[in-house]
Design an enzyme around this catalytic site. Structure first.
Site, PDB file in Angstrom:
ATOM      1  CG  ASP A   1       5.979   5.295  -4.738  1.00 41.27           C
ATOM      2  OD1 ASP A   1       7.161   5.509  -5.073  1.00 41.27           O
ATOM      3  OD2 ASP A   1       5.111   4.895  -5.543  1.00 41.27           O
TER       4      ASP A   1
ATOM      5  N   GLY B   1       0.816  -1.226   0.000  1.00 45.39           N
ATOM      6  CA  GLY B   1       0.000   0.000   0.000  1.00 45.39           C
ATOM      7  C   GLY B   1       0.843   1.268   0.000  1.00 45.39           C
ATOM      8  CE  LYS B   2       6.342  -0.249  -2.158  1.00 48.90           C
ATOM      9  NZ  LYS B   2       5.701  -1.579  -2.132  1.00 48.90           N
TER      10      LYS B   2
ATOM     11  CB  THR C   1      -2.572   3.276  -1.570  1.00 47.33           C
ATOM     12  OG1 THR C   1      -2.633   2.358  -2.658  1.00 47.33           O
ATOM     13  CG2 THR C   1      -3.977   3.723  -1.191  1.00 47.33           C
TER      14      THR C   1
HETATM   15  N1  LIG Z   1      -5.197  -0.370   3.279  1.00 49.40           N
HETATM   16  C1  LIG Z   1      -5.691  -0.868   2.141  1.00 49.40           C
HETATM   17  N2  LIG Z   1      -6.891  -1.475   2.128  1.00 49.40           N
HETATM   18  C2  LIG Z   1      -7.387  -1.967   1.002  1.00 49.40           C
HETATM   19  N3  LIG Z   1      -6.775  -1.917  -0.209  1.00 49.40           N
HETATM   20  C3  LIG Z   1      -5.588  -1.322  -0.251  1.00 49.40           C
HETATM   21  C4  LIG Z   1      -4.976  -0.772   0.907  1.00 49.40           C
HETATM   22  N4  LIG Z   1      -3.777  -0.256   0.552  1.00 49.40           N
HETATM   23  C5  LIG Z   1      -3.655  -0.487  -0.763  1.00 49.40           C
HETATM   24  N5  LIG Z   1      -4.745  -1.101  -1.252  1.00 49.40           N
HETATM   25  C6  LIG Z   1      -4.936  -1.558  -2.632  1.00 49.40           C
HETATM   26  O1  LIG Z   1      -3.975  -2.595  -2.822  1.00 49.40           O
HETATM   27  C7  LIG Z   1      -3.350  -2.479  -4.090  1.00 49.40           C
HETATM   28  C8  LIG Z   1      -1.840  -2.281  -3.902  1.00 49.40           C
HETATM   29  O2  LIG Z   1      -1.592  -1.001  -3.333  1.00 49.40           O
HETATM   30  P1  LIG Z   1      -0.350  -0.126  -3.784  1.00 49.40           P
HETATM   31  O3  LIG Z   1      -0.471   1.179  -3.087  1.00 49.40           O
HETATM   32  O4  LIG Z   1      -0.223  -0.124  -5.268  1.00 49.40           O
HETATM   33  O5  LIG Z   1       0.838  -0.988  -3.125  1.00 49.40           O
HETATM   34  P2  LIG Z   1       2.430  -0.837  -3.262  1.00 49.40           P
HETATM   35  O6  LIG Z   1       2.719   0.530  -3.816  1.00 49.40           O
HETATM   36  O7  LIG Z   1       2.950  -1.038  -1.876  1.00 49.40           O
HETATM   37  O8  LIG Z   1       2.876  -1.943  -4.159  1.00 49.40           O
HETATM   38  C9  LIG Z   1      -4.046  -1.325  -4.802  1.00 49.40           C
HETATM   39  O9  LIG Z   1      -5.075  -1.866  -5.609  1.00 49.40           O
HETATM   40  C10 LIG Z   1      -4.622  -0.494  -3.666  1.00 49.40           C
HETATM   41  O10 LIG Z   1      -5.790   0.198  -4.078  1.00 49.40           O
HETATM   42  N1  LIG Z   2      13.333  -7.086  -8.642  1.00 46.03           N
HETATM   43  C1  LIG Z   2      12.845  -5.887  -8.308  1.00 46.03           C
HETATM   44  N2  LIG Z   2      11.517  -5.673  -8.413  1.00 46.03           N
HETATM   45  C2  LIG Z   2      11.070  -4.476  -8.039  1.00 46.03           C
HETATM   46  C3  LIG Z   2      11.906  -3.463  -7.545  1.00 46.03           C
HETATM   47  N3  LIG Z   2      11.136  -2.389  -7.259  1.00 46.03           N
HETATM   48  C4  LIG Z   2       9.896  -2.716  -7.570  1.00 46.03           C
HETATM   49  N4  LIG Z   2       9.846  -3.973  -8.048  1.00 46.03           N
HETATM   50  C5  LIG Z   2       8.671  -4.653  -8.602  1.00 46.03           C
HETATM   51  C6  LIG Z   2       7.724  -5.193  -7.591  1.00 46.03           C
HETATM   52  C7  LIG Z   2       6.394  -4.968  -8.234  1.00 46.03           C
HETATM   53  O1  LIG Z   2       6.101  -6.035  -9.123  1.00 46.03           O
HETATM   54  C8  LIG Z   2       6.579  -3.718  -9.064  1.00 46.03           C
HETATM   55  C9  LIG Z   2       6.132  -2.449  -8.386  1.00 46.03           C
HETATM   56  O2  LIG Z   2       6.681  -2.373  -7.059  1.00 46.03           O
HETATM   57  P1  LIG Z   2       5.792  -1.965  -5.800  1.00 46.03           P
HETATM   58  O3  LIG Z   2       6.603  -2.318  -4.592  1.00 46.03           O
HETATM   59  O4  LIG Z   2       5.554  -0.495  -5.956  1.00 46.03           O
HETATM   60  O5  LIG Z   2       4.525  -2.760  -5.898  1.00 46.03           O
HETATM   61  O6  LIG Z   2       7.955  -3.665  -9.337  1.00 46.03           O
HETATM   62  C10 LIG Z   2      13.287  -3.701  -7.452  1.00 46.03           C
HETATM   63  O7  LIG Z   2      14.123  -2.836  -7.059  1.00 46.03           O
HETATM   64  N5  LIG Z   2      13.715  -4.926  -7.852  1.00 46.03           N
END
Ligand SMILES: Nc1ncnc2c1ncn2[C@@H]1O[C@H](COP(=O)(O)OP(=O)(O)O)[C@@H](O)[C@H]1O
Ligand SMILES: Nc1nc2c(ncn2[C@H]2C[C@H](O)[C@@H](COP(=O)(O)O)O2)c(=O)[nH]1
Length: 207
Positions: free
Chosen positions: A86, A16-17, A19
């Site tokens: 993020d 959820g980073k 978000t």
């Molecule tokens: N606290 C939460 N409750 C429900 N859904 C969430 C929550 N935080 C994130 N999401 C949903 O989960 C998914 C992943 O969130 P995202 O912010 O993209 O994660 P990250 O950036 O950590 O990979 C998105 O579809 C988002 O809308």
């Molecule tokens: N191998 C790596 N994968 C990475 C790195 N940073 C992000 N990611 C991948 C993980 C997810 O599939 C996507 C987006 O990352 P989120 O954490 O924002 O969901 O990219 C990395 O440094 N190395």
């Protein structure tokens, strides 16, 4: 805190980073730096064959984040303006230590330190912890095609790697202030009171 805060939201894939960082950016009127995902030409290939594509992928992430960090320094931090991102640049090493092996890992480590050691680092980290089921649920919800076949063992390993990585950052000097959020229990999307609590905690860290 005397200088403008540099806040990073961290946590494993799907925690959820983006978000939370977006919500905090809006609420606190702080500009956001988001990592580049959709334009990454290697992610799709990486998830199909990690060993084959890991070096290209890790280098792509590293170079992009290096450029973003350089811009963040010039555009915001040197002008004493706060910024929220993020991700934390250390994320590169958390992933690369897991996905690279042998000589490529050695080379990557050297390049990582060469590029990042003298760069500005976040002084506040918001760390969202979440267990495997929560993360898999969120990854499903986000529905990026290339992530749907992700090996749960890879994600589970990353959860542990993240705990160790954030602990390592906590032990650095000067040490960042760390706010840990239980992403299984705290729902900052649906529960306004829980989001407001996070906002209040962050404001306290910024003081
Ligand atoms: N606290 C939460 N409750 C429900 N859904 C969430 C929550 N935080 C994130 N999401 C949903 O989960 C998914 C992943 O969130 P995202 O912010 O993209 O994660 P990250 O950036 O950590 O990979 C998105 O579809 C988002 O809308
Ligand atoms: N191998 C790596 N994968 C990475 C790195 N940073 C992000 N990611 C991948 C993980 C997810 O599939 C996507 C987006 O990352 P989120 O954490 O924002 O969901 O990219 C990395 O440094 N190395």
């Amino acid at each position: 805190m005397k200088h403008a805060p540099f806040i990073a939201v961290e946590g494993p894939i799907g925690a959820g980073k983006t978000t939370l960082a977006s919500m905090l950016s809006t609420e606190l009127h702080i500009p956001i730096i988001k990592e580049i995902v959709e334009e990454n030409p290697f992610l799709d290939k990486f998830y199909q064959n990690i060993d084959e594509w890991s070096f290209q992928l890790e280098m792509f992430f590293l170079c992009n984040r290096y450029k973003q960090l350089e811009d963040t320094g010039l555009q915001y931090l040197e002008k004493a303006q706060p910024v929220i991102s993020d991700y934390h640049i250390y994320k590169n090493l958390i992933f690369a230590e897991r996905t690279l092996k042998g000589i490529k890992r050695d080379k990557y480590r050297q390049i990582y330190h060469l590029l990042t050691d003298d760069m500005p680092k976040p002084d506040i980290i918001i760390y969202i912890r979440a267990d495997l089921d929560t993360l898999l649920g969120r990854i499903r919800k986000r529905a990026r095609s290339f992530e749907q076949e992700m090996d749960p063992a890879y994600l589970e390993q990353l959860i542990t790697d993240y705990d160790k990585g954030i602990q390592f950052l906590a032990e650095q000097s000067p040490s960042p202030r760390i706010l840990t959020i239980d992403g299984n229990e705290i729902d900052f999307v649906e529960n306004q009171a829980q989001f407001e609590q996070i906002v209040s905690d962050v404001k306290e860290l910024i003081q």
